[in-house]
Design an enzyme around this catalytic site. Structure first.
Site, PDB file in Angstrom:
ATOM      1  N   TYR A 221      42.545 -13.150  35.256  1.00  0.00           N
ATOM      2  CA  TYR A 221      43.043 -13.728  36.151  1.00  0.00           C
ATOM      3  C   TYR A 221      42.632 -13.484  37.564  1.00  0.00           C
ATOM      4  CZ  TYR A 221      47.123 -14.939  39.607  1.00  0.00           C
ATOM      5  OH  TYR A 221      47.920 -15.280  40.571  1.00  0.00           O
TER       6      TYR A 221
ATOM      7  N   ARG B 242      55.096 -20.340  47.608  1.00  0.00           N
ATOM      8  CA  ARG B 242      56.085 -20.143  46.665  1.00  0.00           C
ATOM      9  C   ARG B 242      56.485 -21.551  46.083  1.00  0.00           C
ATOM     10  NH1 ARG B 242      55.050 -15.520  44.155  1.00  0.00           N
ATOM     11  NH2 ARG B 242      54.919 -14.011  45.516  1.00  0.00           N
TER      12      ARG B 242
ATOM     13  N   GLU C 132      57.767 -17.179  33.034  1.00  0.00           N
ATOM     14  CA  GLU C 132      57.465 -17.493  34.135  1.00  0.00           C
ATOM     15  C   GLU C 132      58.337 -19.100  34.310  1.00  0.00           C
ATOM     16  OE1 GLU C 132      53.902 -16.911  36.499  1.00  0.00           O
ATOM     17  OE2 GLU C 132      53.640 -18.937  36.901  1.00  0.00           O
TER      18      GLU C 132
HETATM   19  C1  3EB Z   1      53.453 -14.462  40.878  1.00  0.00           C
HETATM   20  O1  3EB Z   1      54.568 -14.562  41.464  1.00  0.00           O
HETATM   21  C2  3EB Z   1      53.450 -14.818  39.502  1.00  0.00           C
HETATM   22  O2  3EB Z   1      47.832 -17.833  40.935  1.00  0.00           O
HETATM   23  O3  3EB Z   1      48.345 -19.893  41.482  1.00  0.00           O
HETATM   24  C3  3EB Z   1      52.633 -18.099  40.177  1.00  0.00           C
HETATM   25  C4  3EB Z   1      52.391 -19.220  40.586  1.00  0.00           C
HETATM   26  C5  3EB Z   1      51.774 -16.973  39.834  1.00  0.00           C
HETATM   27  C6  3EB Z   1      51.111 -19.219  40.990  1.00  0.00           C
HETATM   28  C7  3EB Z   1      48.629 -18.868  41.187  1.00  0.00           C
HETATM   29  C8  3EB Z   1      50.336 -17.166  40.262  1.00  0.00           C
HETATM   30  C9  3EB Z   1      50.199 -18.402  40.822  1.00  0.00           C
HETATM   31  O4  3EB Z   1      52.603 -13.865  41.587  1.00  0.00           O
HETATM   32  C10 3EB Z   1      52.180 -15.455  39.301  1.00  0.00           C
END
Ligand code: 3EB
Length: 338
Positions: A146, A219, A326
């Site tokens: 990741y 977000r 998630e």
């Molecule tokens: C987080 O809050 C969880 O890398 O595009 C959530 C949404 C998360 C998008 C991304 C990663 C991504 O960090 C992970």
């Protein structure tokens, strides 16, 4: 009215509905009876609970629609937005240097192509991105996969002279059992309004303990296709500040995640233009569940919290090894013109 979203629980993709901009299939879906005019992202993940039928989601938009294949991207668009799907195999991207992994390179190349297409199509604003990759928590080249993806994505944003914080798309990045790096995206001619969660550090500000380059997403985001206000809530997890909370407790992670989504809905309503406020009950939700055996706990926990809202659960890996669930959410409201 432009932009609509539909969801079907059925063995095969529905060719009805008309004006399909693009779609996404979850689970072991049968091919459509005819070739699709629109890009369709195969999410290679089982729908939960185990044995549940495949799910097909579609975005619909007002025509005239045009489609094409450029840069390895199958795309379809109207005058104001474009949906595309691109998949790259890591084996086609051998290491360019000893410390650069194939996934990092594939991620960079994929986003470079995506940004070139958006420039050529005059759709500069990336609204929402769905990123899927195999073995997301695996490690190679001294780095979790990741984090390799984050590096490549970040490099492409910088290379295209795009912002890497602030004005960045809503997104999710999820692990699947196998298959290519797969990205679907919705882009527009008009800018998005990014939203951040006061309970969480902005992901693009994550400290380096989460990897050498921070993830490039907001977000949540509001976007404005004609006559509509769309809310995209990014993949949201049990994170407060920048730390994972409730490791090992899937029910508590669900509750914390919903608190985060509630908070983003509040932020959205502060900025929203439509008369009708967004609410958790009015959103359409998708939960990624790491362990299929947690499906019933997740559904039982979420049901009262989501207050009757649509929920699809799929088995998939989350981008931190300690996260068990998630959730991402979206809604489209009409905008009454003055
Ligand atoms: C987080 O809050 C969880 O890398 O595009 C959530 C949404 C998360 C998008 C991304 C990663 C991504 O960090 C992970």
């Amino acid at each position: 009215m432009s932009l609509q979203h539909t969801l079907h629980r059925a063995p095969a993709i529905s060719l009805e509905g008309g004006n399909t901009l693009g779609g996404m299939s979850m689970g072991d879906s049968k091919d459509a009876s005819a070739p699709l005019a629109w890009p369709q992202q195969p999410l290679r993940a089982p729908v939960l609970p185990t044995g549940a039928p495949p799910v097909h989601e579609q975005w619909h938009a007002e025509g005239p629609l045009r489609q094409g294949r450029d840069e390895g991207i199958h795309w379809r668009r109207n005058a104001e937005m474009l949906y595309g799907v691109i998949e790259l195999n890591e084996v086609d991207h051998p290491p360019v240097a000893e410390d650069v992994s194939p996934l990092q390179t594939a991620s960079r190349v994929l986003y470079e192509r995506l940004f070139r297409l958006l420039r050529e199509q005059g759709m500069p604003h990336l609204w929402r991105v769905w990123n899927y990759m195999a073995d997301i928590n695996g490690e190679s080249h001294g780095l979790e996969r990741y984090r390799q993806f984050n590096l490549g994505r970040y490099e492409a944003f910088v290379g295209a002279q795009r912002e890497t914080g602030g004005q960045v798309p809503a997104a999710c990045a999820i692990g699947v059992a196998d298959g290519p790096l797969s990205v679907a995206f919705l882009a527009g001619a008009s800018p998005l309004l990014p939203l951040e969660n006061p309970r969480q550090v902005s992901a693009w500000r994550y400290p380096s303990q989460y990897g050498p380059r921070a993830p490039t997403f907001s977000r949540a985001a509001l976007a404005y296709p004609r006559g509509r206000e769309a809310l995209f809530v990014s993949g949201t997890a049990s994170i407060v500040g920048h730390a994972t909370v409730h490791p090992g407790d899937v029910a508590a992670q669900c509750e914390e995640t919903v608190r985060n989504i509630e908070c983003l809905v509040q932020e959205a309503n502060r900025a929203a233009r439509s008369d009708r406020p967004f609410s958790i009950a009015g959103l359409s939700h998708r939960a990624y569940v790491r362990h299929a055996t947690d499906a019933h706990t997740v559904q039982r926990t979420l049901q009262p919290l989501l207050r009757g809202a649509s929920l699809v659960c799929v088995q998939a890996d989350i981008c931190r090894a300690d996260l068990l669930v998630e959730i991402e959410s979206q809604a489209i409201h009409p905008l009454v013109s003055p």
